[in-house]
Scaffold this motif. Sequence first.
Motif, mmCIF file in Angstrom:
data_model
loop_
_atom_site.group_PDB
_atom_site.id
_atom_site.type_symbol
_atom_site.label_atom_id
_atom_site.label_comp_id
_atom_site.label_asym_id
_atom_site.label_seq_id
_atom_site.Cartn_x
_atom_site.Cartn_y
_atom_site.Cartn_z
ATOM 1 N N VAL A 71 0.934 -1.193 0.093
ATOM 2 C CA VAL A 71 -0.152 -0.005 -0.007
ATOM 3 C C VAL A 71 0.952 1.245 -0.043
ATOM 4 C CG1 VAL A 71 -1.367 1.373 1.242
ATOM 5 C CG2 VAL A 71 -1.950 -1.297 0.986
ATOM 6 N N ALA A 72 2.009 1.326 0.710
ATOM 7 C CA ALA A 72 2.852 2.513 0.972
ATOM 8 C C ALA A 72 3.623 2.665 -0.435
ATOM 9 C CB ALA A 72 4.001 2.158 2.147
ATOM 10 N N ALA A 73 3.844 1.574 -0.977
ATOM 11 C CA ALA A 73 4.450 1.660 -2.474
ATOM 12 C C ALA A 73 3.723 2.192 -3.460
ATOM 13 C CB ALA A 73 5.125 0.308 -2.988
ATOM 14 N N LEU A 74 2.466 1.833 -3.485
ATOM 15 C CA LEU A 74 1.344 2.212 -4.338
ATOM 16 C C LEU A 74 1.103 3.818 -4.058
ATOM 17 C CD1 LEU A 74 -0.992 -0.819 -4.750
ATOM 18 C CD2 LEU A 74 0.713 0.003 -6.317
ATOM 19 N N VAL A 75 1.010 4.021 -3.138
ATOM 20 C CA VAL A 75 0.495 5.388 -2.742
ATOM 21 C C VAL A 75 1.762 6.329 -3.097
ATOM 22 C CG1 VAL A 75 0.384 7.159 -0.775
ATOM 23 C CG2 VAL A 75 -1.024 5.110 -0.743
ATOM 24 N N GLY A 76 3.135 5.862 -2.981
ATOM 25 C CA GLY A 76 4.183 6.598 -3.348
ATOM 26 C C GLY A 76 4.255 6.792 -4.734
ATOM 27 N N LEU A 77 4.010 5.710 -5.592
ATOM 28 C CA LEU A 77 3.965 5.478 -6.993
ATOM 29 C C LEU A 77 3.024 6.509 -7.651
ATOM 30 C CD1 LEU A 77 5.165 4.391 -9.647
ATOM 31 C CD2 LEU A 77 3.071 2.636 -9.419
ATOM 32 N N VAL A 78 1.759 6.424 -6.914
ATOM 33 C CA VAL A 78 0.717 7.436 -7.409
ATOM 34 C C VAL A 78 1.111 8.752 -7.254
ATOM 35 C CG1 VAL A 78 -1.518 8.274 -7.039
ATOM 36 C CG2 VAL A 78 -0.995 5.781 -7.179
ATOM 37 N N LEU A 79 1.803 9.286 -6.143
ATOM 38 C CA LEU A 79 2.326 10.660 -5.885
ATOM 39 C C LEU A 79 3.179 11.024 -6.819
ATOM 40 C CD1 LEU A 79 2.107 10.645 -2.025
ATOM 41 C CD2 LEU A 79 0.362 11.836 -3.518
ATOM 42 N N VAL A 80 4.146 9.944 -7.071
ATOM 43 C CA VAL A 80 5.258 10.423 -7.976
ATOM 44 C C VAL A 80 4.861 10.546 -9.575
ATOM 45 C CG1 VAL A 80 7.322 9.671 -9.156
ATOM 46 C CG2 VAL A 80 7.037 9.373 -6.782
ATOM 47 N N CYS A 94 1.847 11.738 -10.109
ATOM 48 C CA CYS A 94 1.105 12.992 -10.267
ATOM 49 C C CYS A 94 2.035 14.098 -10.380
ATOM 50 C CB CYS A 94 0.212 13.111 -8.735
ATOM 51 S SG CYS A 94 -1.076 11.985 -8.973
ATOM 52 N N ALA A 95 3.165 13.842 -9.627
ATOM 53 C CA ALA A 95 4.315 15.016 -9.865
ATOM 54 C C ALA A 95 4.948 15.312 -10.897
ATOM 55 C CB ALA A 95 5.197 14.640 -8.670
ATOM 56 N N VAL A 96 5.018 14.187 -11.631
ATOM 57 C CA VAL A 96 5.867 14.103 -13.036
ATOM 58 C C VAL A 96 5.077 14.333 -14.288
ATOM 59 C CG1 VAL A 96 7.230 12.425 -14.378
ATOM 60 C CG2 VAL A 96 7.520 12.429 -11.889
ATOM 61 N N ILE A 97 3.975 13.485 -14.506
ATOM 62 C CA ILE A 97 3.043 13.536 -15.584
ATOM 63 C C ILE A 97 2.229 14.665 -15.638
ATOM 64 C CG2 ILE A 97 0.883 12.429 -16.725
ATOM 65 C CD1 ILE A 97 1.876 9.958 -15.632
ATOM 66 N N PRO A 98 2.330 15.689 -16.444
ATOM 67 C CA PRO A 98 1.717 16.987 -16.674
ATOM 68 C C PRO A 98 0.294 16.779 -16.899
ATOM 69 C CG PRO A 98 2.733 16.486 -18.617
ATOM 70 C CD PRO A 98 3.110 15.566 -17.769
ATOM 71 N N GLY A 99 -0.328 17.782 -16.437
ATOM 72 C CA GLY A 99 -1.775 17.723 -16.634
ATOM 73 C C GLY A 99 -2.247 18.128 -18.093
ATOM 74 N N ALA A 100 -3.521 18.109 -18.385
ATOM 75 C CA ALA A 100 -3.947 18.340 -20.031
ATOM 76 C C ALA A 100 -3.849 19.937 -19.879
ATOM 77 C CB ALA A 100 -5.364 17.933 -20.182
ATOM 78 N N GLN A 101 -3.618 20.321 -21.077
ATOM 79 C CA GLN A 101 -3.457 21.845 -21.657
ATOM 80 C C GLN A 101 -4.691 22.370 -21.238
ATOM 81 O OE1 GLN A 101 -1.852 22.576 -25.020
ATOM 82 N NE2 GLN A 101 0.488 22.050 -24.541
ATOM 83 N N ASN A 102 -4.880 23.726 -20.606
ATOM 84 C CA ASN A 102 -5.987 24.361 -20.507
ATOM 85 C C ASN A 102 -6.233 25.698 -20.962
ATOM 86 O OD1 ASN A 102 -4.421 25.495 -18.520
ATOM 87 N ND2 ASN A 102 -5.826 25.219 -17.027
ATOM 88 N N ALA A 103 -5.035 25.839 -22.144
ATOM 89 C CA ALA A 103 -5.248 27.123 -22.675
ATOM 90 C C ALA A 103 -4.791 27.041 -24.082
ATOM 91 C CB ALA A 103 -4.387 27.952 -22.056
ATOM 92 N N ALA A 104 -5.130 28.041 -25.007
ATOM 93 C CA ALA A 104 -4.763 27.833 -26.514
ATOM 94 C C ALA A 104 -4.149 28.999 -26.556
ATOM 95 C CB ALA A 104 -5.834 27.833 -27.371
ATOM 96 N N PRO A 105 -2.756 28.955 -27.321
ATOM 97 C CA PRO A 105 -1.785 30.204 -27.577
ATOM 98 C C PRO A 105 -2.536 31.144 -28.768
ATOM 99 C CG PRO A 105 -1.118 27.943 -28.850
ATOM 100 C CD PRO A 105 -2.031 27.906 -27.777
ATOM 101 N N LEU A 106 -2.328 32.275 -28.323
ATOM 102 C CA LEU A 106 -2.894 33.504 -29.318
ATOM 103 C C LEU A 106 -1.669 33.935 -30.273
ATOM 104 C CD1 LEU A 106 -4.908 35.636 -26.710
ATOM 105 C CD2 LEU A 106 -5.912 34.030 -28.530
ATOM 106 N N ASP A 107 -1.907 34.493 -31.302
ATOM 107 C CA ASP A 107 -0.875 35.228 -32.218
ATOM 108 C C ASP A 107 -0.523 36.494 -31.409
ATOM 109 O OD1 ASP A 107 -0.767 33.424 -34.201
ATOM 110 O OD2 ASP A 107 -2.337 34.152 -35.215
#
Length: 186
Positions: free
Chosen positions: A68-77, A79-92
């Motif tokens: 359980v501790a290893a799984l929680v640690g893996l999930v937290l790592v 969450c820290a490493v994988i970026p979230g989805a982009q929530n903005a579009a670039p403007l000219d």
Amino acid sequence: MKHLRRRPPRTAVSLVVAVVVVAIAGATLWAGLTALFTGDWPPAVAELLTGVSDLSWNGVAGWSVAVVAALVGLVLVLCAVIPGAQNAAPLDAPQPTEATRTPVEALLLTQGMATLVSAVAAQVDGVAGVRTSAGPRSVVVTVTTPLRETETLVAEVREHVEQRLAGTGLTRVPRVRVTAQVKEAS
């Protein structure tokens, strides 16, 4: 220059981890101070320590806690490493001038894009209600209408939305998908 990549903050994960760490630290501090001043562990902690000391590291309970501790640690790592989805579009952005001297980058948040698209779609005749969701690459518009024939309405809403998005100065105009739901007037 590194391009802006607007991504959502990981506040929920950070908040949960912070609350758990503070709770464990507070409980440990309380138990330690109690043992320091009274000479004995608090009864609840003494029972817990007795129960834990009777367990074997190579037993089922020890392995369960480790997994359980290893799984929680893996999930937290992750969450820290994988970026979230982009929530903005670039403007000219305009080219740098003597005053700015550095390139300017501008973004339109997808929430703002969805609000803009909702306002444009709501102005089309025959539209009674609008729901939108937007991402940097696509916009989904669902209109509610009392009209039975919706093909022309869908085409008109799509045209208005595409024209407005093209006029915003987005670097890449998102793909627009429009659907209509018929709702009888009461």
